[in-house]
Design a protein around this motif. Structure first.
Motif, PDB file in Angstrom:
ATOM      1  N   SER A 113     -17.998 105.954  43.513  1.00  0.00           N
ATOM      2  CA  SER A 113     -18.829 104.873  44.028  1.00  0.00           C
ATOM      3  C   SER A 113     -18.300 103.514  43.589  1.00  0.00           C
ATOM      4  N   MET A 114     -17.820 103.448  42.349  1.00  0.00           N
ATOM      5  CA  MET A 114     -17.249 102.183  41.871  1.00  0.00           C
ATOM      6  C   MET A 114     -15.989 101.828  42.657  1.00  0.00           C
ATOM      7  N   LEU A 115     -15.162 102.845  42.954  1.00  0.00           N
ATOM      8  CA  LEU A 115     -13.975 102.584  43.767  1.00  0.00           C
ATOM      9  C   LEU A 115     -14.393 102.061  45.134  1.00  0.00           C
ATOM     10  N   GLY A 116     -15.464 102.648  45.671  1.00  0.00           N
ATOM     11  CA  GLY A 116     -15.991 102.180  46.948  1.00  0.00           C
ATOM     12  C   GLY A 116     -16.435 100.733  46.854  1.00  0.00           C
ATOM     13  N   LEU A 117     -17.100 100.403  45.745  1.00  0.00           N
ATOM     14  CA  LEU A 117     -17.551  99.025  45.550  1.00  0.00           C
ATOM     15  C   LEU A 117     -16.352  98.081  45.545  1.00  0.00           C
ATOM     16  N   GLY A 118     -15.291  98.488  44.847  1.00  0.00           N
ATOM     17  CA  GLY A 118     -14.089  97.659  44.803  1.00  0.00           C
ATOM     18  C   GLY A 118     -13.544  97.411  46.195  1.00  0.00           C
TER      19      GLY A 118
END
Lengths: 303, 353
Positions: free
Chosen positions: B268-273
């Motif tokens: 999810s954090m990668l998605g946020l990035g």
């Protein structure tokens, strides 16, 4: 399942009781939600593809579309084609691949064959992670700052390719690394036992074993960078005629063409935008298919 | 190439070009005739082949190159941004105005940053539960034979270029969302995020539309990694839960989710990035506005990336461009931190390897 026939009905009440309604309901709700989530993902995919095809497919059916540019046509004239943009897209993708692929494969080889647990290797892994998260607009700004402002070069298709290199390297490193890791160590050891130098073992044994997968990865990566819009916006100008020179002048590419023509608010602009969208999707699909075809042709025959 | 001949020659010299201790006793005697005694200082030394040295240097060089590259990105953006920042008459971090006119630089990144973060988090809040559902569906629920083609369909979402998402969002999704956004605005308008914003609801060039398009773009990214992690749930755990009489959902809740939680959060954090840096889709969808961002989903505005792209054709003056490069630097730092955080979450989870 739960109903037993008279014949084998147990004498005593079974130790395993019925699953309570509460638990059954929760289970059903969860199953329903999970299916809904999947459908929710397919809905935009189907909707988007139908939109693009419905709005643009008719325009790509003419031969002119694939053979001519918009040179000499005003924004009110139908006709012409996107040959200039296809040339640009392919050329930029190709130059990018020529630069990025050797570096990326060497990095992957370093990580798997030489680096192991060294500090440089963990630094490289971290860099690849970060690089894969660098937004394309930042990559483009970096190349702008380096190539255009600092080195004083003009904006050109080559600058776009350089920005795309930054986006392509992490993708290719990742796939190659994964593939090299699964090459069995027995192959390497057998080669060493025959006295083959390490580098030759890598080049002649390890890489060929992983080659089909690497090729698939490369063509997927090319397909990905060809759809990037941010670098072409910043690093090259749009023009409506054919330019084969990546170092000089403006060069169209499909995303850039779409972005320029979407500002033409009439039927002609719409036709060009959606026609280019169909073309771009076709090219990307082609590269994906090509990747799997080549990989099938080059894969080593086992058994 | 020269050492190829040596290898071909049977038992010409000792084998094992790398770490293995050289077995000098039997081979030393055979080796001597074809070799010139001048080269190697001692008979026990493993010969270093030029091919090996060159090849290793090339791979190490490539590794160093990309490490240097990431440093250079930061350094070059900083160098180009400093002159403009020095001439800036506003506070770069806290001002909400943006004036990149080289004669009177007065730019602040705060408004852009707020829109960027707000729209990305809105997109993430939609994408996270849906991706979780898809990943669970593909790994646990889908019929085994269909799981692979279904997964391929989800991956196709990632293959669509973002400019096409942008066009679809503006011309198809925005009109379709009009009833929903109007209803939200009418009934829940007293809540700030649903309040009437700077963008015309009838056209729908709002953060609301943009966030939903972004969410669709995040689905394949979050799903892909979550799927891999969920797939690695030890079958012992799953079978154990089944043996205890757990329902399918209970199996998922007690084994798959706890096992995959860190991977899912990292995904999810990668998605946020990815959402923070998305450019062209937002450039197409969001309506440019001079009003400041009011934390409403129905605002227009610009994210850092879309602002830079909008101005790209005016990058003629280094000072003016420097202002946008400064904004780009903020975006770079932001995505750097988010991505590093994503890696940090799964660092040390050996079970995912």
């Amino acid at each position: 399942m739960s109903t037993a026939t008279d014949l084998d009905r147990p004498a005593a009440a079974p130790a395993f009781q019925q699953v309570s309604t509460n638990r059954k309901t929760r289970n059903r709700i969860a199953t329903g939600l999970v299916w809904t989530a999947f459908t929710a993902a397919l809905l935009p995919l189907v909707w988007l593809l139908i939109t693009v095809l419905a709005r643009g497919f008719e325009y790509v059916l003419t031969a002119d579309w694939w053979q001519k540019s918009f040179a000499g046509l005003t924004s009110r004239q139908f006709g012409g084609g996107v040959y200039h943009a296809i040339v640009g897209t392919l050329l930029q993708g190709l130059i990018c691949a020529i630069i990025a692929v050797p570096i990326a494969i060497l990095v992957a080889i370093y990580l798997v064959e030489y680096g192991k647990n060294s500090r440089l290797a963990s630094a490289v892994t971290f860099t690849v992670d970060i690089l894969s998260g660098v937004p394309s607009i930042v990559a483009a700004l970096f190349i702008y700052a380096l190539w255009v402002t600092t080195l004083g070069m003009p904006r050109s298709a080559f600058a776009v390719s350089l920005a795309l290199v930054l986006l392509m390297i992490p993708v290719v490193v990742r796939t190659t690394e994964e593939l090299l890791k699964i090459v069995p160590d027995e192959l390497r050891e057998a080669a060493y036992a025959l006295g083959i130098p390490k580098w030759k073992t890598i080049v002649k044994i390890v890489i060929p074993t992983a080659l089909s997968g690497i090729i698939t990865g490369i063509s997927l990566a090319i397909a990905r960078v060809m759809g990037e819009t941010a670098p072409v916006l910043i690093l090259v100008g749009y023009n409506s005629f054919i330019n084969y020179d990546p170092f000089a002048g403006s060069m169209a590419s499909l995303p850039l063409l779409m972005n320029s023509e979407r500002l033409t608010t009439n039927d002609v602009g719409e036709a060009r935008v959606w026609g280019a969208a169909v073309t771009l999707i076709l090219i990307i699909t082609l590269f994906n298919l090509l990747g799997s075809l080549i990989s099938r042709a080059t894969s080593l025959k086992t058994k | 190439m020269s050492d190829f001949a040596k290898v071909e020659r049977p038992a010409a010299r000792e084998t094992g070009s790398r770490g293995a201790p050289p077995n000098t006793a039997p081979e030393g005697t055979i080796t001597t005739p074809p070799q010139k005694p001048g080269g190697a200082p001692g008979p026990a030394k493993v010969p270093t082949r030029p091919g090996d040295r060159i090849f290793k240097a090339m791979t190490v060089g490539s590794g160093v190159t990309i490490v240097v590259m990431i440093v250079l990105i930061g350094v070059f953006l900083l160098i180009q941004a400093i002159p403009s920042l020095a001439d800036n008459e506003s506070n770069f971090l806290f001002s909400r105005d943006w004036n990149a006119d080289p004669a009177a630089l007065a730019f602040g990144v705060l408004d852009l940053l707020l829109v960027t973060v707000f729209s990305s988090i809105f997109a993430l809040l939609i994408a996270m539960p849906v991706s979780l559902g898809i990943a669970l569906f593909l790994t646990q629920y889908a019929p085994k034979r269909l799981a692979k083609p279904f997964g391929y369909l989800v991956d196709l979402l990632a293959a669509v270029p973002s400019i096409i998402y942008g066009l679809w969002g503006l011309y198809e999704l925005a009109p379709a969302l009009r009833p929903i956004s109007t209803w939200l605005n009418d009934t829940l308008g007293f809540i700030p995020i649903f309040a009437t914003g700077s963008s015309n609801l009838a056209i729908g060039q709002t953060i609301f539309t943009a966030g939903i398009v972004l969410a669709v773009m995040l689905l394949p990214i979050i799903t892909a990694i979550s799927r891999e992690v969920f797939d690695r749930t030890p079958s012992m755990h799953i079978e154990g839960a089944l043996a205890l009489g757990a329902t399918k959902w209970e199996v998922v809740k007690t084994t798959v989710l706890p096992f995959g939680r860190a991977g899912y959060m990292s995904a999810s954090m990668l998605g946020l990035g990815r959402a923070l840096g998305e450019t062209i889709a937002l450039l197409i969808i969001l309506a440019s506005t001079t009003q400041t961002f009011s934390f409403s989903l129905f605002d227009g505005g610009d994210t850092i990336a879309s602002k830079i792209a909008r101005a790209a054709s005016e990058f003629n003056d280094p000072k003016g461009a420097g202002a946008y490069i400064a904004a780009g630097l903020v975006l770079f730092v932001l995505t750097f931190v988010v991505n590093a955080f994503a890696r940090w979450i799964i660092a040390g989870h050996k079970e995912y390897e």
